[in-house]
Scaffold this motif. Structure first.
Motif, PDB file in Angstrom:
ATOM      1  N   MET A  86       0.844  -1.192   0.000  1.00  0.00           N
ATOM      2  CA  MET A  86       0.000   0.000   0.000  1.00  0.00           C
ATOM      3  C   MET A  86       0.875   1.237   0.000  1.00  0.00           C
ATOM      4  O   MET A  86       1.858   1.306   0.749  1.00  0.00           O
ATOM      5  CB  MET A  86      -0.908  -0.004   1.242  1.00  0.00           C
ATOM      6  N   GLU A  87       0.531   2.202  -0.844  1.00  0.00           N
ATOM      7  CA  GLU A  87       1.234   3.477  -0.808  1.00  0.00           C
ATOM      8  C   GLU A  87       0.826   4.246   0.446  1.00  0.00           C
ATOM      9  O   GLU A  87      -0.243   4.034   0.998  1.00  0.00           O
ATOM     10  CB  GLU A  87       0.898   4.287  -2.060  1.00  0.00           C
ATOM     11  N   SER A  88       1.680   5.137   0.887  1.00  0.00           N
ATOM     12  CA  SER A  88       1.459   5.809   2.163  1.00  0.00           C
ATOM     13  C   SER A  88       0.187   6.656   2.159  1.00  0.00           C
ATOM     14  O   SER A  88      -0.244   7.163   1.125  1.00  0.00           O
ATOM     15  CB  SER A  88       2.655   6.685   2.513  1.00  0.00           C
ATOM     16  N   ILE A  89      -0.399   6.773   3.339  1.00  0.00           N
ATOM     17  CA  ILE A  89      -1.558   7.633   3.563  1.00  0.00           C
ATOM     18  C   ILE A  89      -1.216   8.549   4.735  1.00  0.00           C
ATOM     19  O   ILE A  89      -0.789   8.078   5.800  1.00  0.00           O
ATOM     20  CB  ILE A  89      -2.827   6.822   3.900  1.00  0.00           C
ATOM     21  N   SER A  90      -1.408   9.820   4.559  1.00  0.00           N
ATOM     22  CA  SER A  90      -1.067  10.788   5.607  1.00  0.00           C
ATOM     23  C   SER A  90      -2.139  10.823   6.689  1.00  0.00           C
ATOM     24  O   SER A  90      -3.262  10.359   6.487  1.00  0.00           O
ATOM     25  CB  SER A  90      -0.904  12.184   4.994  1.00  0.00           C
ATOM     26  N   ILE A  91      -1.778  11.383   7.818  1.00  0.00           N
ATOM     27  CA  ILE A  91      -2.737  11.552   8.920  1.00  0.00           C
ATOM     28  C   ILE A  91      -3.917  12.404   8.458  1.00  0.00           C
ATOM     29  O   ILE A  91      -5.077  12.107   8.759  1.00  0.00           O
ATOM     30  CB  ILE A  91      -2.062  12.209  10.140  1.00  0.00           C
ATOM     31  N   ASP A  92      -3.631  13.456   7.709  1.00  0.00           N
ATOM     32  CA  ASP A  92      -4.714  14.309   7.216  1.00  0.00           C
ATOM     33  C   ASP A  92      -5.689  13.512   6.347  1.00  0.00           C
ATOM     34  O   ASP A  92      -6.911  13.685   6.439  1.00  0.00           O
ATOM     35  CB  ASP A  92      -4.141  15.484   6.410  1.00  0.00           C
ATOM     36  N   GLU A  93      -5.145  12.647   5.487  1.00  0.00           N
ATOM     37  CA  GLU A  93      -6.010  11.827   4.635  1.00  0.00           C
ATOM     38  C   GLU A  93      -6.842  10.855   5.472  1.00  0.00           C
ATOM     39  O   GLU A  93      -8.033  10.652   5.217  1.00  0.00           O
ATOM     40  CB  GLU A  93      -5.164  11.050   3.626  1.00  0.00           C
ATOM     41  N   ILE A  94      -6.205  10.248   6.477  1.00  0.00           N
ATOM     42  CA  ILE A  94      -6.932   9.317   7.353  1.00  0.00           C
ATOM     43  C   ILE A  94      -8.077  10.037   8.051  1.00  0.00           C
ATOM     44  O   ILE A  94      -9.201   9.528   8.134  1.00  0.00           O
ATOM     45  CB  ILE A  94      -5.979   8.681   8.389  1.00  0.00           C
ATOM     46  N   LEU A  95      -7.802  11.245   8.552  1.00  0.00           N
ATOM     47  CA  LEU A  95      -8.835  12.023   9.237  1.00  0.00           C
ATOM     48  C   LEU A  95     -10.002  12.327   8.299  1.00  0.00           C
ATOM     49  O   LEU A  95     -11.176  12.236   8.686  1.00  0.00           O
ATOM     50  CB  LEU A  95      -8.240  13.329   9.764  1.00  0.00           C
ATOM     51  N   HIS A  96      -9.678  12.660   7.056  1.00  0.00           N
ATOM     52  CA  HIS A  96     -10.717  12.987   6.080  1.00  0.00           C
ATOM     53  C   HIS A  96     -11.527  11.738   5.712  1.00  0.00           C
ATOM     54  O   HIS A  96     -12.770  11.770   5.686  1.00  0.00           O
ATOM     55  CB  HIS A  96     -10.085  13.587   4.831  1.00  0.00           C
ATOM     56  N   ILE A  97     -10.839  10.625   5.448  1.00  0.00           N
ATOM     57  CA  ILE A  97     -11.511   9.397   4.992  1.00  0.00           C
ATOM     58  C   ILE A  97     -12.397   8.810   6.088  1.00  0.00           C
ATOM     59  O   ILE A  97     -13.508   8.343   5.823  1.00  0.00           O
ATOM     60  CB  ILE A  97     -10.461   8.360   4.544  1.00  0.00           C
ATOM     61  N   THR A  98     -11.906   8.855   7.328  1.00  0.00           N
ATOM     62  CA  THR A  98     -12.635   8.217   8.441  1.00  0.00           C
ATOM     63  C   THR A  98     -13.524   9.186   9.209  1.00  0.00           C
ATOM     64  O   THR A  98     -14.247   8.763  10.116  1.00  0.00           O
ATOM     65  CB  THR A  98     -11.638   7.596   9.431  1.00  0.00           C
ATOM     66  N   ARG A  99     -13.440  10.487   8.853  1.00  0.00           N
ATOM     67  CA  ARG A  99     -14.147  11.526   9.614  1.00  0.00           C
ATOM     68  C   ARG A  99     -13.736  11.472  11.091  1.00  0.00           C
ATOM     69  O   ARG A  99     -14.562  11.593  11.997  1.00  0.00           O
ATOM     70  CB  ARG A  99     -15.657  11.373   9.473  1.00  0.00           C
ATOM     71  N   GLY A 100     -12.446  11.278  11.281  1.00  0.00           N
ATOM     72  CA  GLY A 100     -11.918  11.112  12.628  1.00  0.00           C
ATOM     73  C   GLY A 100     -11.469  12.402  13.280  1.00  0.00           C
ATOM     74  O   GLY A 100     -11.453  13.474  12.658  1.00  0.00           O
ATOM     75  N   GLU A 101     -11.068  12.281  14.527  1.00  0.00           N
ATOM     76  CA  GLU A 101     -10.584  13.411  15.327  1.00  0.00           C
ATOM     77  C   GLU A 101      -9.212  13.056  15.876  1.00  0.00           C
ATOM     78  O   GLU A 101      -9.031  12.003  16.495  1.00  0.00           O
ATOM     79  CB  GLU A 101     -11.555  13.680  16.480  1.00  0.00           C
ATOM     80  N   LEU A 102      -8.221  13.901  15.626  1.00  0.00           N
ATOM     81  CA  LEU A 102      -6.866  13.656  16.111  1.00  0.00           C
ATOM     82  C   LEU A 102      -6.796  13.993  17.597  1.00  0.00           C
ATOM     83  O   LEU A 102      -6.904  15.151  17.989  1.00  0.00           O
ATOM     84  CB  LEU A 102      -5.859  14.489  15.321  1.00  0.00           C
ATOM     85  N   LEU A 103      -6.631  12.970  18.431  1.00  0.00           N
ATOM     86  CA  LEU A 103      -6.553  13.172  19.882  1.00  0.00           C
ATOM     87  C   LEU A 103      -5.160  13.580  20.319  1.00  0.00           C
ATOM     88  O   LEU A 103      -4.993  14.359  21.259  1.00  0.00           O
ATOM     89  CB  LEU A 103      -6.959  11.890  20.614  1.00  0.00           C
ATOM     90  N   GLN A 104      -4.155  13.033  19.647  1.00  0.00           N
ATOM     91  CA  GLN A 104      -2.769  13.392  19.962  1.00  0.00           C
ATOM     92  C   GLN A 104      -1.890  12.985  18.781  1.00  0.00           C
ATOM     93  O   GLN A 104      -2.277  12.187  17.938  1.00  0.00           O
ATOM     94  CB  GLN A 104      -2.285  12.691  21.238  1.00  0.00           C
ATOM     95  N   GLY A 105      -0.691  13.581  18.708  1.00  0.00           N
ATOM     96  CA  GLY A 105       0.243  13.239  17.653  1.00  0.00           C
ATOM     97  C   GLY A 105       0.334  14.293  16.575  1.00  0.00           C
ATOM     98  O   GLY A 105      -0.412  15.280  16.567  1.00  0.00           O
ATOM     99  N   LYS A 106       1.270  14.064  15.640  1.00  0.00           N
ATOM    100  CA  LYS A 106       1.566  15.036  14.595  1.00  0.00           C
ATOM    101  C   LYS A 106       0.854  14.690  13.291  1.00  0.00           C
ATOM    102  O   LYS A 106       0.843  13.541  12.857  1.00  0.00           O
ATOM    103  CB  LYS A 106       3.073  15.079  14.353  1.00  0.00           C
ATOM    104  N   ARG A 107       0.299  15.716  12.644  1.00  0.00           N
ATOM    105  CA  ARG A 107      -0.363  15.520  11.361  1.00  0.00           C
ATOM    106  C   ARG A 107       0.626  15.174  10.251  1.00  0.00           C
ATOM    107  O   ARG A 107       0.239  14.688   9.190  1.00  0.00           O
ATOM    108  CB  ARG A 107      -1.129  16.790  10.973  1.00  0.00           C
ATOM    109  N   SER A 108       1.899  15.423  10.484  1.00  0.00           N
ATOM    110  CA  SER A 108       2.913  15.176   9.447  1.00  0.00           C
ATOM    111  C   SER A 108       3.233  13.695   9.278  1.00  0.00           C
ATOM    112  O   SER A 108       3.923  13.309   8.329  1.00  0.00           O
ATOM    113  CB  SER A 108       4.201  15.938   9.788  1.00  0.00           C
ATOM    114  N   MET A 109       2.742  12.864  10.178  1.00  0.00           N
ATOM    115  CA  MET A 109       3.039  11.434  10.107  1.00  0.00           C
ATOM    116  C   MET A 109       2.235  10.771   8.984  1.00  0.00           C
ATOM    117  O   MET A 109       1.261  11.329   8.480  1.00  0.00           O
ATOM    118  CB  MET A 109       2.734  10.762  11.450  1.00  0.00           C
ATOM    119  N   ALA A 110       2.661   9.557   8.600  1.00  0.00           N
ATOM    120  CA  ALA A 110       1.961   8.794   7.561  1.00  0.00           C
ATOM    121  C   ALA A 110       2.088   7.307   7.861  1.00  0.00           C
ATOM    122  O   ALA A 110       2.961   6.886   8.629  1.00  0.00           O
ATOM    123  CB  ALA A 110       2.543   9.104   6.189  1.00  0.00           C
ATOM    124  N   ILE A 111       1.210   6.521   7.257  1.00  0.00           N
ATOM    125  CA  ILE A 111       1.254   5.063   7.445  1.00  0.00           C
ATOM    126  C   ILE A 111       1.406   4.398   6.076  1.00  0.00           C
ATOM    127  O   ILE A 111       1.047   4.968   5.045  1.00  0.00           O
ATOM    128  CB  ILE A 111      -0.001   4.534   8.181  1.00  0.00           C
TER     129      ILE A 111
END
Length: 457
Positions: free
Chosen positions: A1-26
């Motif tokens: 799988m190509e990387s997905i950024s935290i911002d993309e994860i938040l958008h796709i899942t309609r999630g809320e970042l509780l802690q951590g950096k948005r610059s990270m990716a998986i």
């Protein structure tokens, strides 16, 4: 799988970042904390007996730097990015669907009461001769496994073959929106899971869920000899219907075949093509499995030689028609699962391969989830074994009915469980015997093999 950024994860899942950096990716997603790799997103699933949230810290120690949660009131590793979602399962599916949509490649979905795993492996073996093909591995064919398979899609893949299991109405519907297949295959409609679904008509309707997302360009590729599936051709559908089979007019048809100890020889007609193919495993049921792979090979513009190489390259998944030798004893280990159709098919293989052996031994155990059909089905399997086996070992509570249906057509042993079956075999096995091992997965009949090794020395 190509990387997905935290911002993309938040958008796709309609999630809320509780802690951590948005610059990270998986770069991948996992639900098992023990199988985490660096840069994996850990998705804690709440199951019937385990809560994945209990293993978030373990996932972090194993390399995950990002996790989802649907439980805010938890303590999380300080260096871990944590995203709150209302449902971790729904969020995982959304991410899997996103990854699927990244790649505009043909996707084939496969289901059926019997043979779907063999058919999936055969189709993938054939298509892999020309295309870089992703396929479902192991038992990742359910609501939790299908998303994990889709996460393995990369830009290098040219085709994907996805297996879809079902044990209750609506299960395929839960995942088909993620898969969005171009071609949906249904191998047959049998009695698997009839305890829950009550009737074969209900099983048929549940299997048809795999057709729900097909567009006007999509293709339903179904067994035209199956009494239920042949109805699809007469129904008003928004998609195209293609059939495979041995009887009548089909898109891909076996004009004739022979089944022997050497395997199958099949003469196949597809459109204006006609070709002879071989397959190293015997049995009429394997003719149908091969027809799907051959037909799809032709559909994707493969040559006869490429298709044959794929059939030759086929390797069965664990405990499915695994045929091997222990000393001078031949073993057919088909213990992964069982239903009446699969039992008969395996007994046919025993009958065919057994011609060169002194004695044919069938070790047959309970077929689970049969409900009110169970007693009659086990009696019928026992009766079918009369001409296929010289010795029958019936295993389990319903195994006694297999013995009863066998009616002393040969030597009969009735035992309570797999270990007892193994002990029995160890005592009676001889050189030049051939042994079939077949039962539902819950019986654990694969444990018999160790006893065969001891008795065959």
């Amino acid at each position: 799988m190509e990387s997905i950024s935290i911002d993309e994860i938040l958008h796709i899942t309609r999630g809320e970042l509780l802690q951590g950096k948005r610059s990270m990716a998986i770069t991948n997603v996992a639900i098992d904390s023990r199988k985490i790799k660096n840069n994996d997103l850990y998705v804690p699933i709440i199951g019937e007996t385990n809560n994945g949230h209990d293993y978030i810290s373990q996932a972090f120690l194993n390399g995950s730097k990002v996790c989802l949660t649907e439980e805010k009131n938890r303590s999380f590793p300080a260096a871990m990015a944590v995203i709150y979602v209302t449902s971790t399962l729904a969020a995982m599916k959304a991410l899997a669907g996103f990854n699927r949509q990244r790649y505009k490649i043909p996707v084939i979905a496969i289901t059926g009461s019997s043979g779907k795993t063999t058919t999936k492996d055969l189709v993938a073996a054939v298509l892999s001769q020309k295309y870089h093909t992703l396929k479902t591995e192991g038992n990742f064919n359910n609501e939790y496994g299908i998303p994990q398979t889709l996460f393995n899609l990369t830009a290098d893949h040219q085709l994907a073959v996805i297996e879809m299991g079902m044990d209750h109405p609506g299960e395929i519907s839960k995942s088909i929106q993620l898969v969005e297949p171009d071609i949906s295959v249904i191998t047959n409609v049998g009695l698997s899971h009839i305890e829950r679904l009550k009737t074969q008509e209900n099983i048929y309707q549940a299997k048809k869920e795999i057709l729900e997302t097909l567009t006007s360009e999509g293709i339903a590729y179904v067994n035209g000899d199956d009494e239920f599936l042949k109805k699809i051709k007469t129904e008003q559908t928004s998609f195209q219907v293609r059939t495979f089979g041995l009887q009548g007019d089909h898109t891909v048809k076996a004009l004739n075949y022979t089944s022997s100890q050497a395997g199958l020889q099949i003469n196949v007609k597809w459109a204006n093509r006609n070709g002879d193919f071989t397959f190293k495993y015997p049995g009429k049921h394997n003719v149908y499995n091969c027809l799907v792979a051959i037909g799809l090979g032709y559909f994707y513009e493969m040559t006869h030689s490429e298709i044959q190489k794929g059939l030759d390259a086929f390797v069965p998944s664990g405990n499915r028609m695994d045929i091997f030798t222990i000393g001078q004893i031949k073993v057919i280990n088909d213990s992964y699962n069982a239903n009446p159709d699969a039992m008969r098919a395996s007994l046919d293989v025993l009958g065919t391969l057994g011609n060169g052996y002194q004695r044919k031994i069938a070790v047959l155990g309970d077929m689970l989830e049969m409900g009110e059909y169970g007693p009659a089905a086990h009696l019928e399997v026992g009766s079918y074994a009369k001409d296929k086996a010289d010795i029958l070992i019936g295993v389990g509570k319903l195994g006694r009915l297999i013995c009863q249906g066998y009616e002393n057509a040969g030597l009969v042993y009735q035992v309570s469980d797999a270990l007892s079956a193994g002990a029995c075999l160890k005592e009676i096995v001889r050189p030049q015997d051939i042994i079939l091992i077949k039962a539902s997965r819950g019986i654990g009949l694969e444990r018999v093999i160790d006893f065969i090794k001891e008795g065959g020395r």
